[in-house]
Write an enzyme that holds these catalytic residues in place. Structure first.
Site, PDB file in Angstrom:
ATOM      1  N   CYS A  80       0.812  -1.225   0.000  1.00  0.00           N
ATOM      2  CA  CYS A  80       0.000   0.000   0.000  1.00  0.00           C
ATOM      3  C   CYS A  80       0.844   1.272   0.000  1.00  0.00           C
ATOM      4  O   CYS A  80       0.623   2.169  -0.817  1.00  0.00           O
ATOM      5  CB  CYS A  80      -0.991  -0.004   1.157  1.00  0.00           C
ATOM      6  SG  CYS A  80      -0.287   0.107   2.818  1.00  0.00           S
ATOM      7  N   HIS A 126      -2.848   1.168   6.916  1.00  0.00           N
ATOM      8  CA  HIS A 126      -3.116   0.937   5.496  1.00  0.00           C
ATOM      9  C   HIS A 126      -3.495   2.257   4.845  1.00  0.00           C
ATOM     10  O   HIS A 126      -4.130   3.105   5.470  1.00  0.00           O
ATOM     11  CB  HIS A 126      -4.245  -0.080   5.328  1.00  0.00           C
ATOM     12  CG  HIS A 126      -4.467  -0.520   3.916  1.00  0.00           C
ATOM     13  ND1 HIS A 126      -3.539  -1.243   3.201  1.00  0.00           N
ATOM     14  CD2 HIS A 126      -5.512  -0.309   3.070  1.00  0.00           C
ATOM     15  CE1 HIS A 126      -4.007  -1.487   1.984  1.00  0.00           C
ATOM     16  NE2 HIS A 126      -5.205  -0.930   1.885  1.00  0.00           N
ATOM     17  N   HIS A 156      -6.116   0.810  -3.850  1.00  0.00           N
ATOM     18  CA  HIS A 156      -5.133   0.433  -2.837  1.00  0.00           C
ATOM     19  C   HIS A 156      -4.529  -0.924  -3.178  1.00  0.00           C
ATOM     20  O   HIS A 156      -4.992  -1.611  -4.088  1.00  0.00           O
ATOM     21  CB  HIS A 156      -5.780   0.425  -1.449  1.00  0.00           C
ATOM     22  CG  HIS A 156      -6.883  -0.567  -1.292  1.00  0.00           C
ATOM     23  ND1 HIS A 156      -6.898  -1.496  -0.293  1.00  0.00           N
ATOM     24  CD2 HIS A 156      -8.020  -0.792  -2.003  1.00  0.00           C
ATOM     25  CE1 HIS A 156      -7.992  -2.235  -0.379  1.00  0.00           C
ATOM     26  NE2 HIS A 156      -8.698  -1.831  -1.417  1.00  0.00           N
TER      27      HIS A 156
END
Length: 171
Positions: free
Chosen positions: A77, A129, A141
């Protein structure tokens, strides 16, 4: 193959992205009651933010790799965010999701624009994240599950309950 030349290839998608941005005020965002009044004063999209969003869309289906920093070997990510911001906007955002979050300007979820970053608590750890907001309550993502870069909705599914904050790096 994955350099800045991909951005012009996706400019034909710009009108559709702008429509998605205009429609994004039509759905609730995390932390916002479904019956709350909609804001009508959403800032206009930033051209560099649009480039970031379009570039991120071009990476959908790219393989995932923990610690990955380029599409050829796979992306995680924060590696995806660093790569996209460098290639599409010439901005150096490095480090973990938490480190990247500290460098941005806070943005209310109701005022998200394409190219803003959205952060989640996915491992019982704050800011663990990160994804790139593309409009219409969607973000791109690189999750470890399913092993590929993908687009998901902010207000549905597993990530909806884990949304923490958003940051902007433009304007």
């Amino acid at each position: 193959m994955y350099g800045t030349s991909i951005v012009p290839m996706f400019h034909h998608a710009l009108p559709a992205l702008l429509v998605c941005l205009a429609l994004s005020a039509c759905g609730p965002l995390p932390g916002r009651p479904p019956d709350a009044p909609f804001r009508t004063e959403v800032p206009p999209p930033n051209p560099r933010g649009l480039d970031v969003a379009i570039f991120a869309l071009g990476l959908v289906e790219t393989g995932y790799r923990f610690g990955g920093k380029n599409p050829e070997s796979g992306l995680d990510c924060s590696g995806m965010v660093s790569y996209v911001f460098d290639q599409a906007a010439g901005l150096k955002l490095t480090g973990s999701a938490a480190e990247i979050a500290r460098k941005g300007r806070p943005v209310e979820a109701s005022r998200l624009r394409p190219g803003d970053l959205v952060f989640f608590n996915t491992r019982n750890q704050s800011l663990s994240h990160v994804g790139i907001y593309i409009g219409d309550n969607r973000f791109v993502h690189a999750p470890s599950t399913n092993g590929k870069v993908r687009a998901d909705r902010l207000n549905q599914g597993w990530f909806a309950s884990r949304f923490e904050t958003a940051r902007s790096y433009f304007d």
